[in-house]
Design a protein around this motif. Structure first.
Motif, PDB file in Angstrom:
ATOM      1  N   PRO A 492      13.144  25.420  50.878  1.00  0.00           N
ATOM      2  CA  PRO A 492      13.058  24.832  52.192  1.00  0.00           C
ATOM      3  C   PRO A 492      14.406  25.005  52.334  1.00  0.00           C
ATOM      4  O   PRO A 492      15.056  25.561  53.407  1.00  0.00           O
ATOM      5  N   ALA A 493      15.551  24.839  51.477  1.00  0.00           N
ATOM      6  CA  ALA A 493      17.234  24.735  51.899  1.00  0.00           C
ATOM      7  C   ALA A 493      17.585  26.441  51.843  1.00  0.00           C
ATOM      8  O   ALA A 493      18.460  26.568  52.264  1.00  0.00           O
ATOM      9  N   ALA A 495      15.651  28.720  53.494  1.00  0.00           N
ATOM     10  CA  ALA A 495      14.516  29.577  53.917  1.00  0.00           C
ATOM     11  C   ALA A 495      15.022  30.130  54.739  1.00  0.00           C
ATOM     12  O   ALA A 495      14.548  31.549  55.473  1.00  0.00           O
ATOM     13  N   ARG A 496      16.154  30.058  55.409  1.00  0.00           N
ATOM     14  CA  ARG A 496      17.440  30.907  56.456  1.00  0.00           C
ATOM     15  C   ARG A 496      17.831  31.995  56.093  1.00  0.00           C
ATOM     16  O   ARG A 496      17.077  33.208  56.619  1.00  0.00           O
ATOM     17  N   ARG A 497      17.880  32.465  54.586  1.00  0.00           N
ATOM     18  CA  ARG A 497      18.327  33.033  54.332  1.00  0.00           C
ATOM     19  C   ARG A 497      17.526  34.496  53.451  1.00  0.00           C
ATOM     20  O   ARG A 497      17.049  35.123  54.565  1.00  0.00           O
ATOM     21  N   LEU A 498      16.126  33.648  53.836  1.00  0.00           N
ATOM     22  CA  LEU A 498      14.476  34.807  53.078  1.00  0.00           C
ATOM     23  C   LEU A 498      14.720  34.978  54.427  1.00  0.00           C
ATOM     24  O   LEU A 498      14.246  36.419  54.437  1.00  0.00           O
ATOM     25  N   VAL A 499      14.081  34.711  55.416  1.00  0.00           N
ATOM     26  CA  VAL A 499      13.730  34.977  57.006  1.00  0.00           C
ATOM     27  C   VAL A 499      14.745  35.930  57.273  1.00  0.00           C
ATOM     28  O   VAL A 499      13.917  36.353  57.884  1.00  0.00           O
ATOM     29  N   GLU A 500      16.186  35.239  57.442  1.00  0.00           N
ATOM     30  CA  GLU A 500      16.841  36.194  57.950  1.00  0.00           C
ATOM     31  C   GLU A 500      16.534  37.986  57.660  1.00  0.00           C
ATOM     32  O   GLU A 500      16.742  38.747  57.687  1.00  0.00           O
ATOM     33  N   LEU A 501      16.460  38.072  56.072  1.00  0.00           N
ATOM     34  CA  LEU A 501      16.381  39.114  54.698  1.00  0.00           C
ATOM     35  C   LEU A 501      15.124  39.411  55.476  1.00  0.00           C
ATOM     36  O   LEU A 501      14.770  41.202  55.543  1.00  0.00           O
ATOM     37  N   MET A 502      13.768  39.036  55.539  1.00  0.00           N
ATOM     38  CA  MET A 502      12.943  39.203  56.109  1.00  0.00           C
ATOM     39  C   MET A 502      12.842  40.435  57.166  1.00  0.00           C
ATOM     40  O   MET A 502      12.816  41.588  57.550  1.00  0.00           O
ATOM     41  N   ALA A 503      13.701  39.771  58.516  1.00  0.00           N
ATOM     42  CA  ALA A 503      13.503  40.991  59.419  1.00  0.00           C
ATOM     43  C   ALA A 503      14.351  41.979  60.035  1.00  0.00           C
ATOM     44  O   ALA A 503      14.053  42.260  60.372  1.00  0.00           O
ATOM     45  N   LEU A 504      15.488  41.332  58.506  1.00  0.00           N
ATOM     46  CA  LEU A 504      16.165  42.674  59.380  1.00  0.00           C
ATOM     47  C   LEU A 504      15.707  43.916  57.711  1.00  0.00           C
ATOM     48  O   LEU A 504      15.723  45.456  58.429  1.00  0.00           O
ATOM     49  N   THR A 505      14.810  43.531  57.096  1.00  0.00           N
ATOM     50  CA  THR A 505      14.263  44.589  56.287  1.00  0.00           C
ATOM     51  C   THR A 505      13.128  45.443  57.070  1.00  0.00           C
ATOM     52  O   THR A 505      12.853  46.477  57.288  1.00  0.00           O
ATOM     53  N   LEU A 506      12.418  44.083  58.528  1.00  0.00           N
ATOM     54  CA  LEU A 506      11.488  45.153  59.122  1.00  0.00           C
ATOM     55  C   LEU A 506      11.654  45.759  59.988  1.00  0.00           C
ATOM     56  O   LEU A 506      11.515  46.407  60.362  1.00  0.00           O
ATOM     57  N   GLN A 507      12.380  45.047  60.490  1.00  0.00           N
ATOM     58  CA  GLN A 507      13.810  45.933  61.382  1.00  0.00           C
ATOM     59  C   GLN A 507      13.639  47.371  60.933  1.00  0.00           C
ATOM     60  O   GLN A 507      13.806  48.638  62.031  1.00  0.00           O
ATOM     61  N   ALA A 508      14.663  47.710  60.522  1.00  0.00           N
ATOM     62  CA  ALA A 508      15.370  48.635  59.306  1.00  0.00           C
ATOM     63  C   ALA A 508      13.936  49.217  58.585  1.00  0.00           C
ATOM     64  O   ALA A 508      13.931  50.784  59.130  1.00  0.00           O
ATOM     65  N   SER A 509      13.180  49.431  58.650  1.00  0.00           N
ATOM     66  CA  SER A 509      12.123  49.701  58.663  1.00  0.00           C
ATOM     67  C   SER A 509      11.336  50.770  59.745  1.00  0.00           C
ATOM     68  O   SER A 509      11.037  51.694  59.181  1.00  0.00           O
ATOM     69  N   LEU A 510      11.117  49.513  60.337  1.00  0.00           N
ATOM     70  CA  LEU A 510      10.677  51.108  62.159  1.00  0.00           C
ATOM     71  C   LEU A 510      12.020  51.700  62.370  1.00  0.00           C
ATOM     72  O   LEU A 510      11.333  52.593  62.948  1.00  0.00           O
ATOM     73  N   LEU A 511      13.219  51.372  62.277  1.00  0.00           N
ATOM     74  CA  LEU A 511      13.622  52.516  62.506  1.00  0.00           C
ATOM     75  C   LEU A 511      14.180  53.084  61.411  1.00  0.00           C
ATOM     76  O   LEU A 511      14.018  54.503  61.631  1.00  0.00           O
ATOM     77  N   VAL A 512      13.854  53.304  60.536  1.00  0.00           N
ATOM     78  CA  VAL A 512      14.005  54.408  59.540  1.00  0.00           C
ATOM     79  C   VAL A 512      12.680  54.611  59.521  1.00  0.00           C
ATOM     80  O   VAL A 512      12.907  56.691  59.199  1.00  0.00           O
ATOM     81  N   ARG A 513      11.764  54.572  59.925  1.00  0.00           N
ATOM     82  CA  ARG A 513      10.499  55.785  60.172  1.00  0.00           C
ATOM     83  C   ARG A 513       9.921  55.635  61.480  1.00  0.00           C
ATOM     84  O   ARG A 513       9.470  57.338  61.719  1.00  0.00           O
ATOM     85  N   HIS A 514      10.737  55.705  63.201  1.00  0.00           N
ATOM     86  CA  HIS A 514      10.726  55.713  64.301  1.00  0.00           C
ATOM     87  C   HIS A 514      11.324  56.444  65.168  1.00  0.00           C
ATOM     88  O   HIS A 514      11.517  56.991  65.468  1.00  0.00           O
TER      89      HIS A 514
END
Length: 555
Positions: A492-493, A495-514
């Motif tokens: 829990p402590a 969680a924000r760091r984890l979710v931030e990295l999830m979001a950035l990698t997800l956005q980056a993967s979309l931009l890298v592909r498209h």
């Protein structure tokens, strides 16, 4: 006052030179709110290319001087609560400016409320989200009842006898604001009432009670809700404590026989932003309600509504980013300083390009989430798992980026951006709402952890999505590896760091592909590669700003 005989009369400067207006941009409107390459590419990519012509038409209407004025007037003339009529009868009515009704009529008529659920075409939910991304250029407040109406339909489907009555009206394209029995209307709007003053997001602490009546499935409610927006909706999905535990209920404002249900609006909230939209504290006292879903499973029942409205929070944040970027770019194109246009100043170009990257990443993620929702509705289990985790991730991150983004865009206008008639202060006040509505940052971050723990297949779905870009960018690959390591010890402590990295990698993967290489490279270098400062406008020297801005700014 003594006047000398030889004193000349008043002197009028030729041409009133001190009042000549120079070096100010012309009005932005009319413009095309759908002139957004990333939006149109995402629309086609996610299976709704068939809607492009309608989207372009709606974009031109959203950017028209008339529609832009509707947005301004609806916020300037705020809703007014009338608890009683002139004779002392309780009426609990909220009066809106005519501009609110104009905005609502277009939104409902264009299918941005519940209509997607009645549209069998693949991509219908993507088309609806794209429509929100352009029509939201008018103003954000009226999007609240539109969003809740959209989100209510899948919840009501848990109770087929209620869905049979209400779904055709919730999916209607007719805006009918009159207060009448639901069956007498041509279209309905839905709201929701979850939070109470003692619990907030902890809805299991709710104290509103639901007492069974002699009629199966019918209850009477007693209690006080703390934050119920758009109180003039026709029906509401609310949570209350039944004998079997916290349950979900449908509360109509007018009962089937035409009499008014008890729905006492105690007051309207005096909010930071979202001023066009009334948010109220309703009181229930003998209020008739129909149970939706099994007794004691209220959260499980209503969570589908939350998933839908969280997507719309992401969409609305992405819309605010795009709208304020367009405003900032328009100002910079016409404003001169230090011998050149602002748009040609190297540092301003860096700021605008950085904002453009953030905006495109938010738009790409929004449409990917809408595509997942569309395919999940059609039975794709893998997309349903991806939607479950990625919507919470997107809700956390994109809405968090909104306030900083709008502040930077406002600053591009300098002092002009700080005055109300520029429209930028309204956008700035709107931005924080979206990170609070449907669960603040902590709630969404913890929800991601909950999904990972209870539904491990959601992690598989997320990493499966990220794997589609494997090998395309070393910085992205390294970030995904860090994410895997972080996930192993996530608590829990952190969680924000984890979710931030999830979001950035997800956005980056979309931009890298498209996206074009210049966009993907600048995003990965700054957001993942560590070559970025602590504010917008700190892209690395090698970033191709011309390519980024050429793609992002309308022509």
């Amino acid at each position: 006052m003594t006047t000398l005989a030889h004193e000349p009369g008043p002197v009028r400067p030729a041409g009133h030179a001190t009042h000549e207006v120079t070096n100010q941009p012309p009005p932005l409107a009319p413009y095309d709110a759908s002139e957004d390459t990333a939006l149109l590419e995402g629309l086609r990519r996610e299976g709704a290319g068939w809607a492009e012509e309608e989207l372009r038409r709606l974009g031109r209407r959203a950017g028209s001087a008339e529609a832009q004025e509707w947005g301004e007037l609806a916020n300037r003339h705020e809703p007014v609560l009338r608890t009683h009529d002139r004779y002392g009868h309780r009426v609990d009515e909220v009066e809106y400016h005519p501009s609110w009704h104009h905005l609502m009529r277009v939104a409902v008529g264009e299918g941005l409320a519940g209509a997607a659920w009645a549209d069998g075409r693949p991509g219908a939910h993507v088309a609806r989200t794209a429509g929100g991304l352009v029509w939201g250029h008018t103003e954000a407040g009226h999007g609240c009842p539109v969003s809740m109406t959209y989100a209510a339909v899948p919840v009501l489907r848990r109770e087929p006898r209620l869905a049979e009555v209400y779904e055709p009206l919730l999916t209607s394209r007719v805006y009918d604001p009159e207060l009448r029995a639901p069956a007498e209307k041509r279209g309905l709007l839905a709201g929701m009432g979850m939070t109470e003053k003692q619990g907030g997001s902890d809805v299991r602490a709710n104290t509103t009670t639901a007492t069974p009546t002699a009629e199966p499935g019918v209850f009477t409610l007693r209690g006080h809700k703390w934050f119920t927006s758009a109180p003039m909706c026709d029906v509401f999905l609310v949570l209350a404590q039944a004998p079997g535990g916290l349950s979900c209920f449908l509360v109509p404002r007018v009962l089937p026989d035409g009499t008014r249900n008890t729905f006492r609006v105690q007051r309207l909230k005096d909010k930071l932003g979202n001023r066009s939209n009334a948010s109220a504290e309703p009181e229930f006292d003998g209020t008739v309600a129909w149970r939706v879903g099994p007794e004691g499973q209220g959260v499980k029942t209503i969570i589908e509504m939350v998933n839908c409205t969280r997507l719309d929070c992401v969409m609305s944040s992405a819309t605010l980013m795009r709208k304020t970027l367009v405003e900032a770019g328009h100002h910079a194109r016409y404003r001169h300083a230090f011998g050149a246009r602002l748009l040609d100043q190297p540092l301003m170009r860096n700021v605008l390009a950085d904002l453009a990257l953030e905006s495109e990443a938010a738009t790409a993620l929004t449409l990917r989430l809408a595509g997942a929702a569309d395919r999940a509705v059609r039975g794709d289990a893998g997309e349903a798992a991806f939607r479950r985790i990625a919507t919470a991730v997107g809700k956390y991150w994109v809405t968090k980026r909104g306030p900083a983004f709008t502040a930077e865009a406002l600053e591009c206008l300098g002092g002009n951006g700080y005055v109300e008639d520029s429209g930028m202060p309204r956008h700035y006040r709107e931005a924080p709402l979206l990170s609070i509505w449907e669960g603040s940052g902590n709630v969404n971050a913890l929800d991601v952890l909950r999904a990972l723990r209870r539904e491990p297949h959601t992690a598989d779905a997320l990493f499966g999505e990220l794997a589609l870009a494997r090998g395309a960018d070393a910085r992205l690959d390294a970030a995904v590896a860090r994410l895997e390591d972080l996930l192993a010890g996530a608590g829990p402590a952190g969680a924000r760091r984890l979710v931030e990295l999830m979001a950035l990698t997800l956005q980056a993967s979309l931009l890298v592909r498209h996206a074009p290489p210049a966009v993907a490279d600048a995003f990965c270098a700054s957001r993942l590669g560590g070559d970025w400062g602590h504010s917008f406008g700190t892209l690395p020297e090698g970033a191709d700003l011309d390519a980024v801005l050429g793609r992002a700014l309308p022509h």
